[in-house]
Design an enzyme around this catalytic site. Structure first.
Site, short mmCIF file in Angstrom:
data_model
loop_
_atom_site.label_atom_id
_atom_site.label_comp_id
_atom_site.label_asym_id
_atom_site.label_seq_id
_atom_site.Cartn_x
_atom_site.Cartn_y
_atom_site.Cartn_z
N SER A 1 0.87 -1.27 -0.12
CA SER A 1 -0.03 -0.05 -0.06
C SER A 1 0.93 1.49 0.02
O SER A 1 1.49 1.54 -0.90
CB SER A 1 -0.88 -0.01 1.25
N HIS B 1 -7.56 -5.81 -0.26
CA HIS B 1 -6.38 -5.03 -0.16
C HIS B 1 -5.14 -5.75 0.63
O HIS B 1 -5.44 -6.25 1.45
CB HIS B 1 -6.72 -3.73 0.61
N GLU C 1 -10.04 -4.12 -6.00
CA GLU C 1 -9.67 -3.11 -4.93
C GLU C 1 -9.56 -1.59 -5.75
O GLU C 1 -9.24 -1.66 -7.02
CB GLU C 1 -8.38 -3.31 -4.28
#
Length: 363
Positions: free
Chosen positions: A177, A304, A274
């Protein structure tokens, strides 16, 4: 290089497992309302960090050794799972990588507003276990006191310090991320500074474009059970701090091709539904276009950061494929073990064994 060679290798996996479908439903019901309503004021950020960050007693794989350390002036954790303890597999050992030993340098996610070595200790331990490598997890600076480029400065300082003891060809840089953004930023800035490149780069659902120009931000807004579009945009405003989000030092997707071309072979994993799917896919395509061997793996229905969800077949498969990728590129990496991914995603295997009090590097 032929045009065909300038495309990433793409693998698609599906349909989603019943475990992931159930997990997605629960996450949508209980997490999304919280994430949508959270305000990213300084007070809100501090509260989020307190709520999300566990104590030091984080459940991780049994037999894992964890040490606190300061590396390059930055707080870190050294993590060595049981399979990475080749010399004494029957007992815990210091997590400190030995000089010259291959390792994983990990950057945690959290939207550049929360997260720490503690929130991601479990994932880092599982990566250490499946790859058979010790890991260094970086506790980089966060808001409200610090915004970009502070995290990049921290990651680069740790990388420089690690290079003093380990050849770059024996280092894997990885992140998820916002940490995927940071892992990408790290190698780009290392290339700009003339530092040697690591052997491999692993990006898990990377948040590579803080301008939110990817189509999946809108197309998957109703499908993603974990990241709401409004929350993503709030985090981006905080992280960028008024800077242009299309500046490559904020969004590495837009880095010059001459820098992208210097990067090592890269594995990108994303969930098909996502909101950050296109962030990862576009990075894989940008790297391939620059001549970098890039592999894109897309998991249908996965949440995610696919390998983070222990107990799902998707996490097991993603971890296994990371181990294969690393073993193919890293001199001295252990051979992949199919059973290791099963062990790493078995919820019943969680426990914690801290590093010994007198271990080197402990603070």
């Amino acid at each position: 290089m032929s045009p065909a060679a300038r495309e990433p290798t793409v693998h698609e996996f599906g349909p989603p497992s019943p475990q992931t479908v159930k997990l997605g439903g629960r996450t949508r019901r209980y997490w999304l309302p919280i994430a949508r309503g959270w305000r990213m004021t300084p007070r809100g950020i501090r509260m989020l960090q307190r709520v999300m960050d566990p104590t030091d007693h984080v459940p991780i794989l049994k037999g894992t050794a964890v040490e606190k350390a300061t590396i390059g002036g930055v707080r870190c954790e050294r993590v060595r799972a049981r399979r990475a303890m080749k010399d004494h597999p029957e007992q815990p050992a210091p997590a400190s990588p030995r000089d010259g030993e291959p390792l994983v340098l990990y950057l945690h996610g959290g939207g550049y507003v929360f997260g720490s070595v503690r929130t991601h200790r479990g994932l880092v331990a599982r990566l250490s276990h499946v790859t058979g490598l010790p890991a260094v997890s970086v506790d980089y600076r966060l808001p409200p006191e610090w915004i970009l480029p502070a995290p990049i400065e921290d990651a680069l300082a740790v990388y420089r310090a690690v290079l003093e003891h380990t050849d770059a060809s024996r280092i894997v840089v990885a992140g998820d991320s916002a940490g995927g953004n940071l892992a990408h930023q790290l190698v780009l800035h290392a290339a700009e500074a003339g530092l040697p490149m690591p052997a491999a780069l692993v990006l898990l659902s990377p948040w590579s474009d803080l301008s939110a120009s990817g189509e999946s931000i809108r197309l998957n807004a109703a499908e993603d059970p974990f990241i709401p579009e409004v929350g993503l945009r709030r985090c981006a405003r905080v992280a960028a701090g008024g800077k242009d989000p299309r500046d490559w030092r904020i969004s590495p997707l837009f880095a010059p091709e001459e820098l992208q071309a210097q990067l090592p072979p890269t594995l990108v994993q994303v969930g098909a539904g996502e909101v950050l799917r296109d962030d990862g896919a576009r990075v894989a395509h940008a790297l391939a276009a620059a001549g970098v061997p890039a592999t894109l793996e897309v998991y249908e229905g996965a949440l995610h950061v696919v390998p983070a969800w222990a107990g799902t077949p998707e996490a097991r498969d993603a971890l296994h494929r990371i181990a294969d990728f690393v073993a193919d590129l890293l001199p001295g990496a252990p051979e992949p073990d199919a059973a290791a991914a099963d062990e790493a995603t078995d919820r019943d295997a969680d426990g914690i064994v801290p590093g010994p009090p007198g271990a080197p590097g402990r603070t």
